[in-house]
Design an enzyme around this catalytic site. Sequence first.
Site, mmCIF file in Angstrom:
data_model
loop_
_atom_site.group_PDB
_atom_site.id
_atom_site.type_symbol
_atom_site.label_atom_id
_atom_site.label_comp_id
_atom_site.label_asym_id
_atom_site.label_seq_id
_atom_site.Cartn_x
_atom_site.Cartn_y
_atom_site.Cartn_z
ATOM 1 N N PRO A 1 138.055 -50.871 41.627
ATOM 2 C CA PRO A 1 138.304 -52.219 42.143
ATOM 3 C C PRO A 1 137.745 -52.474 43.536
ATOM 4 O O PRO A 1 137.792 -53.613 43.998
ATOM 5 C CB PRO A 1 139.834 -52.305 42.150
ATOM 6 N N TYR B 1 128.364 -58.614 46.935
ATOM 7 C CA TYR B 1 129.758 -59.063 46.943
ATOM 8 C C TYR B 1 129.890 -60.462 46.362
ATOM 9 O O TYR B 1 130.809 -60.728 45.561
ATOM 10 C CB TYR B 1 130.319 -59.024 48.356
ATOM 11 N N TYR C 1 139.033 -54.801 54.331
ATOM 12 C CA TYR C 1 138.855 -53.466 53.767
ATOM 13 C C TYR C 1 138.887 -52.464 54.914
ATOM 14 O O TYR C 1 138.054 -52.543 55.827
ATOM 15 C CB TYR C 1 137.514 -53.360 53.044
ATOM 16 N N HIS D 1 136.417 -68.081 50.249
ATOM 17 C CA HIS D 1 136.242 -67.174 51.387
ATOM 18 C C HIS D 1 134.757 -66.986 51.666
ATOM 19 O O HIS D 1 133.991 -66.596 50.778
ATOM 20 C CB HIS D 1 136.882 -65.819 51.090
ATOM 21 N N LYS E 1 134.636 -56.191 41.174
ATOM 22 C CA LYS E 1 133.650 -56.527 40.155
ATOM 23 C C LYS E 1 134.174 -56.507 38.718
ATOM 24 O O LYS E 1 133.446 -56.882 37.804
ATOM 25 C CB LYS E 1 132.448 -55.573 40.251
#
Length: 389
Positions: free
Chosen positions: A292, A384, A200, A72, A296
């Site tokens: 979460p 990220y 998200y 991704h 990580k």
Amino acid sequence: MRTQVAIVGGGPAGLLLAQLLHTQGIETIVLERYERDEVLSRARAAVLERGLVDLLHEAGASTSLDENGLVHEGIRLSGNGQDFRIDLKALTGGAVTIYGQENITADLYAARDALGLTTLHGCSGMKPRDIDSDQPFLTFLHGGKMNRLDCDFIAGCDGVHGPCRKEVPDDAAQVVEQTFPFGWLGVKSDAAPVVDELLYAGSDRGFALCSLKDAARGRYYLQVPLSDAPEDWEDDDIWEELARRLPQDVADALPGGGLSGRYIAPLRSFVSNPMQWGRMFLCGDAAHIVPPTGAKGLNTAASDVQYLYHALTGYYRKGDEAGLAAYSNTALARIWKTQRFSWSMTKLLHRFPDQSVFDLQMQRAELAYLAGSEAAQTVLAENYVGLPY
């Protein structure tokens, strides 16, 4: 029995460390409390940083990952009137890979089995002993009898409730912890995912996440009160609540139908310092836990493994103890940065019971600034895809 490095915990962190050490000719024995089938039943989503992907290649356990992992190059954020994509590839040159944690564990077991290396399951009563001496050992019950495993070093990859961290003296250990006042309800759908990249979503009703178990199946999460139980949520209720929290285009595409793998995970931040005592070293959940939201957890365990792997290699190849002496401080420096990122993502997207009007306005302003600032998006993207080791 004797080995060079005794590894307590047969999850992904312990197995990865064992496999990497084997590539350097360092002997290991892995001790696991549960039977293999139970370990492999712990199905969790996994967003893999580039560093973890590289370690799996180095460990010789990446064939299935290369074939089935989903690369991704971006993520989508929405909420408070904002809806935008973070282009990870354009901002950092990197990406993440979606590949289930249970698949990583299975791949590492297969690699270990192919080499004929020793993994003992069903070990109970494990206890590290004489860890502050140069001759540490472990005692444990296995095969109906008490056993002793002598070693040079012990690696505690045994989770937050394992036996290793308990051996750090109380007056030497500092534990920093924050429990968030909500959890995540997680479910799996056999219908095709409704997103190509992770979404998200923050809303007045709380947080939601659309993810992928694999290319053919979706995974979904809802922020829920800690007082809820998984069985309180019927399938239709979950789909309806997701639709209320997600952008309209995604809500309209939700497939409905049966859901499985229902569980509620509390959100928690936890760090134990030091991560070593004598000749025992802690990795992963044995030393720290992150919410979460920033994806990580497993990645932070992998960074611990990377530091310990190189420290032990330096010791056995060159007699250099500097990496071992510095392990805790080195690992914690990166851990606190990942804690910061997970905390910031959690505060950005969730609704808290005690939020004031000012808090809500700050949350809206932060999301609006992120939507319009390439610099802010770069900071998020760098974290990220994974900070350097």
